[in-house]
Motif scaffolding. Structure first.
Motif, PDB file in Angstrom:
ATOM      1  N   GLU A 129       0.828  -1.201   0.000  1.00 33.33           N
ATOM      2  CA  GLU A 129       0.000   0.000   0.000  1.00 33.33           C
ATOM      3  C   GLU A 129       0.867   1.258   0.000  1.00 33.33           C
ATOM      4  O   GLU A 129       0.592   2.216  -0.735  1.00 33.33           O
ATOM      5  CB  GLU A 129      -0.914  -0.009   1.217  1.00 33.33           C
ATOM      6  CG  GLU A 129      -1.833   1.208   1.316  1.00 33.33           C
ATOM      7  CD  GLU A 129      -2.739   1.105   2.524  1.00 33.33           C
ATOM      8  OE1 GLU A 129      -3.972   1.075   2.321  1.00 33.33           O
ATOM      9  OE2 GLU A 129      -2.231   1.062   3.659  1.00 33.33           O
ATOM     10  N   ALA A 130       1.920   1.244   0.813  1.00 35.86           N
ATOM     11  CA  ALA A 130       2.801   2.410   0.904  1.00 35.86           C
ATOM     12  C   ALA A 130       3.513   2.666  -0.421  1.00 35.86           C
ATOM     13  O   ALA A 130       3.708   3.823  -0.818  1.00 35.86           O
ATOM     14  CB  ALA A 130       3.816   2.217   2.020  1.00 35.86           C
ATOM     15  N   ASN A 131       3.912   1.617  -1.125  1.00 32.93           N
ATOM     16  CA  ASN A 131       4.624   1.793  -2.388  1.00 32.93           C
ATOM     17  C   ASN A 131       3.793   2.576  -3.389  1.00 32.93           C
ATOM     18  O   ASN A 131       4.257   3.559  -3.976  1.00 32.93           O
ATOM     19  CB  ASN A 131       4.971   0.433  -2.989  1.00 32.93           C
ATOM     20  CG  ASN A 131       6.078  -0.282  -2.250  1.00 32.93           C
ATOM     21  OD1 ASN A 131       6.810   0.331  -1.465  1.00 32.93           O
ATOM     22  ND2 ASN A 131       6.204  -1.573  -2.484  1.00 32.93           N
ATOM     23  N   SER A 132       2.553   2.127  -3.604  1.00 30.52           N
ATOM     24  CA  SER A 132       1.720   2.754  -4.616  1.00 30.52           C
ATOM     25  C   SER A 132       1.353   4.186  -4.239  1.00 30.52           C
ATOM     26  O   SER A 132       1.548   5.117  -5.010  1.00 30.52           O
ATOM     27  CB  SER A 132       0.449   1.929  -4.827  1.00 30.52           C
ATOM     28  OG  SER A 132      -0.382   2.542  -5.782  1.00 30.52           O
ATOM     29  N   ARG A 133       0.851   4.356  -3.043  1.00 29.98           N
ATOM     30  CA  ARG A 133       0.406   5.691  -2.644  1.00 29.98           C
ATOM     31  C   ARG A 133       1.583   6.631  -2.431  1.00 29.98           C
ATOM     32  O   ARG A 133       1.503   7.815  -2.753  1.00 29.98           O
ATOM     33  CB  ARG A 133      -0.440   5.585  -1.381  1.00 29.98           C
ATOM     34  CG  ARG A 133      -1.718   4.801  -1.620  1.00 29.98           C
ATOM     35  CD  ARG A 133      -2.632   4.791  -0.423  1.00 29.98           C
ATOM     36  NE  ARG A 133      -3.895   4.141  -0.750  1.00 29.98           N
ATOM     37  CZ  ARG A 133      -4.922   4.038   0.071  1.00 29.98           C
ATOM     38  NH1 ARG A 133      -4.834   4.564   1.291  1.00 29.98           N
ATOM     39  NH2 ARG A 133      -6.036   3.448  -0.302  1.00 29.98           N
ATOM     40  N   PRO A 317       3.567  -5.266  -4.150  1.00 30.41           N
ATOM     41  CA  PRO A 317       2.995  -4.438  -5.220  1.00 30.41           C
ATOM     42  C   PRO A 317       3.690  -3.086  -5.336  1.00 30.41           C
ATOM     43  O   PRO A 317       4.122  -2.502  -4.346  1.00 30.41           O
ATOM     44  CB  PRO A 317       1.534  -4.276  -4.773  1.00 30.41           C
ATOM     45  CG  PRO A 317       1.257  -5.493  -3.955  1.00 30.41           C
ATOM     46  CD  PRO A 317       2.541  -5.790  -3.240  1.00 30.41           C
ATOM     47  N   SER A 318       3.817  -2.608  -6.575  1.00 32.06           N
ATOM     48  CA  SER A 318       4.441  -1.308  -6.874  1.00 32.06           C
ATOM     49  C   SER A 318       5.831  -1.210  -6.259  1.00 32.06           C
ATOM     50  O   SER A 318       6.247  -0.161  -5.779  1.00 32.06           O
ATOM     51  CB  SER A 318       3.560  -0.158  -6.365  1.00 32.06           C
ATOM     52  OG  SER A 318       2.287  -0.191  -6.955  1.00 32.06           O
ATOM     53  N   ALA A 319       6.586  -2.306  -6.298  1.00 30.62           N
ATOM     54  CA  ALA A 319       7.891  -2.359  -5.639  1.00 30.62           C
ATOM     55  C   ALA A 319       8.863  -1.333  -6.199  1.00 30.62           C
ATOM     56  O   ALA A 319       9.807  -0.929  -5.504  1.00 30.62           O
ATOM     57  CB  ALA A 319       8.479  -3.761  -5.758  1.00 30.62           C
ATOM     58  N   ALA A 320       8.659  -0.905  -7.456  1.00 31.00           N
ATOM     59  CA  ALA A 320       9.583   0.073  -8.031  1.00 31.00           C
ATOM     60  C   ALA A 320       9.569   1.382  -7.256  1.00 31.00           C
ATOM     61  O   ALA A 320      10.534   2.156  -7.308  1.00 31.00           O
ATOM     62  CB  ALA A 320       9.229   0.330  -9.493  1.00 31.00           C
ATOM     63  N   ASN A 321       8.490   1.637  -6.515  1.00 29.35           N
ATOM     64  CA  ASN A 321       8.380   2.892  -5.752  1.00 29.35           C
ATOM     65  C   ASN A 321       8.815   2.743  -4.305  1.00 29.35           C
ATOM     66  O   ASN A 321       8.713   3.699  -3.537  1.00 29.35           O
ATOM     67  CB  ASN A 321       6.918   3.377  -5.767  1.00 29.35           C
ATOM     68  CG  ASN A 321       6.458   3.784  -7.146  1.00 29.35           C
ATOM     69  OD1 ASN A 321       7.234   4.293  -7.939  1.00 29.35           O
ATOM     70  ND2 ASN A 321       5.187   3.540  -7.437  1.00 29.35           N
ATOM     71  N   ARG A 322       9.287   1.570  -3.925  1.00 28.96           N
ATOM     72  CA  ARG A 322       9.577   1.356  -2.505  1.00 28.96           C
ATOM     73  C   ARG A 322      10.733   2.245  -2.044  1.00 28.96           C
ATOM     74  O   ARG A 322      11.714   2.425  -2.756  1.00 28.96           O
ATOM     75  CB  ARG A 322       9.894  -0.111  -2.226  1.00 28.96           C
ATOM     76  CG  ARG A 322      11.214  -0.612  -2.767  1.00 28.96           C
ATOM     77  CD  ARG A 322      11.387  -2.120  -2.465  1.00 28.96           C
ATOM     78  NE  ARG A 322      12.707  -2.599  -2.846  1.00 28.96           N
ATOM     79  CZ  ARG A 322      13.041  -2.993  -4.068  1.00 28.96           C
ATOM     80  NH1 ARG A 322      12.142  -2.934  -5.044  1.00 28.96           N
ATOM     81  NH2 ARG A 322      14.260  -3.430  -4.319  1.00 28.96           N
ATOM     82  N   VAL A 323      10.588   2.790  -0.858  1.00 30.87           N
ATOM     83  CA  VAL A 323      11.662   3.563  -0.246  1.00 30.87           C
ATOM     84  C   VAL A 323      12.541   2.601   0.537  1.00 30.87           C
ATOM     85  O   VAL A 323      12.270   1.406   0.626  1.00 30.87           O
ATOM     86  CB  VAL A 323      11.110   4.686   0.647  1.00 30.87           C
ATOM     87  CG1 VAL A 323      10.333   5.689  -0.190  1.00 30.87           C
ATOM     88  CG2 VAL A 323      10.233   4.117   1.750  1.00 30.87           C
TER      89      VAL A 323
END
Length: 774
Positions: A129-133, A317-323
């Motif tokens: 959830e954190a990755n996408s948002r 999900p949306s792992a490319a955006n993970r911090v």
């Protein structure tokens, strides 16, 4: 199927067009005029902030992450779990039922998670959830900050739909250069740009990366073709990308930029939010929380744990955006460097500094919980126990005075005694003539009729002048280095040194000038002393808290001076007698043995040497003025404040700051983003609705960084001096004393001192024999 048929020229013609491109002004509410170029990434003047936004860490981008409130959730009873259907879409996002359903769904899949349920919640469920948002919120932040508006700036721009001929040309070129098979592996059916200025004499493409891993070489190869067509292409990251991405960009002559605004996930703590005990008073029922707590507790106890969790984060999900995740923090370097005055009822904020791990996926760090607990337990040990107990003593003649009984029940006592013993081993190791330093040392010794020797000295570690800054009820521990010192001992070696006094003095001076500096490097940097450095910074914080509590009693008032550290017993089993016996073995037999030949009474003999020994003593302090603090650490105050929200990379260093607070109110809602997005029942949450613009103190009017004197000038970020003092305040009072049991304990000094070692020494022994005599 070939890429061209699948993605560009299908049998029916071009793929159907998506929605018309949106101007950034319409998507994000940016000004209805284009920004000037001189402050934009890729166009800024050469200098310190050419490739990094000045004041960026003072900015925050918020997004809803309601699942984070479930960080402490466990599975319900088997009966309750049996009633949960393995379909998360049936339950409201962010509820226990939704998480349990997601777990059952995951376990029934072809790739079930291998860790336990709570680990899954933190590694995949919350992270997804954190990755996408978070990624969407970062895109908005960058567009807003640089005011990408006007008629010519577009966001989420589809090249395939808006420039089909250019898109087809680039695909054809890549197929020709790489071959159809290779092109099929790296190319996608479309290329969307986060922001683009496709018109005018200056054409620009920006790609926004809130995370560190979301940039593939296929994307870079494609974008390079756009650069060859006259576009300025810049990748904008939320923190420095990994070395391999920097190297890849360098190979292709592509540019990257850092805009380190701080991500701030919004959630309301509740009954299922993890409650941490670190830095909390066990007598008033508070609990702590924050980025450092989350990162440490989620890091895993073993390397296998860390690898499993890192892989889970990479597959979320949306792992490319993970911090940066727990594995991206080098916990072995984590030290307490910031505390606020623990005001009664309000708790205390704290901050750790740690090196950032560049290889989070392949070589993740682990053991963060152990380091967090050690720093916390040590601070309370120093607060509680009488300073007269702060000693350890390795003296071969005093086996019953190795460490104070109460200190021996704590990890702080263990760390001090182990470091004492370790230093003896390391000093002997440095002095052995099987390394450049040892060879230089022995070649420099003088001797008259026999082997070189020296009188008995003790060698000890003491803190060097520590730099601290107190202002506005906050303590910044800037530097806390260690020195290695030496002092004469009132004992004689057996056999005694029979060299002339001036020769002995010369040899000792060579040890001090050649061996000691090398040992200082080891003490201040090597991992075997990391725990010593960790408990020492906690001691500095504890002494300052004592001083503030004397002025205004705070949350830890009932702990200070209680002489009771039973609430923080050692988490590691250890035996002081075993350490003492190891010391005796080293003292009597030596750590290292070697032979050298010297002439004595006209005959060349082979002398056998054995080396071993150490000790530790007191510390001065160095005040840091307001001017020096503002000059040398201009970004530290705001970085520490923002670290309460997320891990923040500090300035241009490879270190990060992680914060936390000792009071986490589970029944007090956290602030909600504006507006609050609707709950999302899947692992691919919808993007957060656009919040109101948030101009920070450094918000440029035309996309540029502010000039000196603007509102965001570094000095303006600093809180004023503490009105009680008006200047930098050193910590005072006894820290820890050394050399108990007959060699002048130093507890009770007015200057800060640290107890670490006692009557240990670097010893040497000689056995004379003729060469070849056996």
């Amino acid at each position: 199927m070939g890429f061209l048929l699948a993605g560009v020229v299908a049998p029916g013609g071009l793929a159907p067009a998506e929605a018309a491109p949106q101007r950034c002004t319409d998507m994000y509410g940016t000004p209805n005029r284009a920004p000037g170029l001189r402050g934009l990434p890729g166009f800024k003047a050469t200098g310190k902030y050419q490739w990094r936004t000045r004041g960026d860490t003072s900015r925050t981008y918020d997004y809803a992450n309601p699942r984070r409130a479930l960080s402490g959730l466990e599975l319900p009873s088997p009966e309750k779990l049996a009633t949960i259907k393995p379909d998360r879409s049936l339950y409201e996002n962010g509820t226990p039922e939704h998480a349990w359903a997601a777990w059952k769904q995951n376990q029934a899949s072809g790739n079930p998670y291998g860790g336990g349920f709570n680990e899954y919640v933190n590694a995949k469920y919350i992270t997804g959830e954190a990755n996408s948002r978070g990624g969407n919120a970062y895109e908005r932040e960058v567009a807003e900050y640089f005011r990408l508006g006007g008629r010519d700036w577009y966001c989420q721009y589809s090249l395939r739909d808006e420039m089909p001929e250019v898109y087809a040309e680039i695909v054809a070129e890549l197929v020709e250069e790489l071959g159809q098979e290779a092109a099929d592996k790296i190319l996608k059916e479309n290329r969307k740009f986060d922001a683009i200025k496709p018109n005018g004499s200056t054409k620009i493409i920006y790609e926004f990366k809130s995370g560190r891993a979301g940039l593939s070489e296929s994307q870079v190869l494609f974008d390079k073709k756009m650069a060859q067509r006259g576009y300025r292409v810049v990748y904008i990251f939320g923190e420095d990308p990994p070395a391999k991405i920097k190297q890849m960009l360098g190979r292709h002559s592509m540019s990257w930029y850092r805009h380190g605004a701080v991500n701030n996930p919004q959630f309301t703590p509740g009954p299922h939010t993890r409650q941490d005990t670190a830095f909390t008073n066990p007598r008033n029922g508070t609990s702590s929380g924050g980025p450092v707590n989350d990162q440490a507790r989620n890091s895993g106890k073993t390397e296998a744990d860390a690898r499993r969790k890192a892989q889970a984060r990479a597959q979320a999900p949306s792992a490319a955006n993970r911090v940066r995740g727990p594995g991206g923090i080098d916990f072995s370097t984590m030290e307490l460097r910031y505390v606020t005055e623990p005001v009664e009822g309000e708790g205390m904020d704290y901050g750790f500094r740690a090196e950032l791990n560049d290889d989070e996926l392949e070589n993740p760090s682990w053991g963060g919980a152990e380091k967090l607990d050690l720093a916390s337990d040590a601070m309370f040990t120093w607060l509680a126990l009488d300073p007269q107990r702060f000693w350890v003593n390795l003296n071969p003649n005093q086996p019953d005075q190795v460490v104070d009984d109460k200190l021996a029940q704590t990890d702080a006592g263990r760390v001090l005694l182990e470091a004492d013993l370790e230093m003896k081993h390391d000093l002997a190791r440095v002095m052995v003539p099987d390394n450049p330093v040892g060879n230089e040392l022995w070649d420099s010794f003088r001797h008259v009729n026999g082997a070189p020797c020296w009188m008995a000295y003790r060698y000890f570690i003491e803190p060097a002048p520590a730099q601290v800054r107190e202002q506005d009820g906050r303590l910044y521990i800037l530097e806390a280095p260690m020195d290695v010192k030496a002092a004469k001992l009132p004992i004689d070696y057996d056999p005694p040194c029979e060299q002339p006094q001036d020769v002995q003095e010369h040899n000792f001076q060579q040890i001090r000038e050649i061996a000691i500096p090398e040992l200082e490097k080891i003490v201040n940097s090597e991992p075997q002393y990391a725990d010593l450095r960790r408990v020492y910074t906690s001691r500095i914080a504890a002494e300052w808290i004592k001083e503030r509590d004397a002025v205004r009693p705070g949350d830890f008032h009932d702990i200070i001076g209680s002489d009771d550290a039973s609430a923080w017993p050692s988490r590691t089993e250890w035996d002081r007698d075993a350490i003492f016996q190891e010391y005796l073995t080293s003292y009597n037999e030596g750590d290292f043995h070697f032979t050298r030949e010297y002439e004595q009474d006209g005959t060349v003999f082979e002398f056998e040497f054995a080396l071993g020994g150490v000790t530790f003593t007191e510390q001065p302090t160095e005040n840091v003025s307001s001017e020096q603090f503002e000059t040398e650490y201009p970004e530290l105050p705001v970085t520490v404040e923002q670290a309460q929200k997320s891990t923040v990379q500090y300035a241009d260093t490879t270190a990060g700051i992680l914060g936390g607070s000792s009071v986490l109110a589970a029944d007090e809602p956290a602030p909600s983003p504006t507006p609050t997005p609707s709950p999302t029942p899947t692992d691919e949450p919808d993007p957060t609705s656009p919040p109101d613009p948030r101009p920070g103190p450094d918000d440029p009017s035309d996309g540029r960084d502010p000039a000196p004197g603007d509102d965001d000038a570094s000095a303006a970020l600093l809180p004023p001096d503490d009105p009680r003092s008006g200047q930098a305040v050193p910590y005072r009072g006894p820290l820890v004393a050394t050399g108990a049991g007959g060699w002048e304990p130093v507890a009770g000094l007015g200057a800060a001192v640290l107890v670490l070692a006692g009557a240990t020494l670097l010893g040497w022994s000689r056995r004379l024999r003729a060469p070849g005599s056996g």
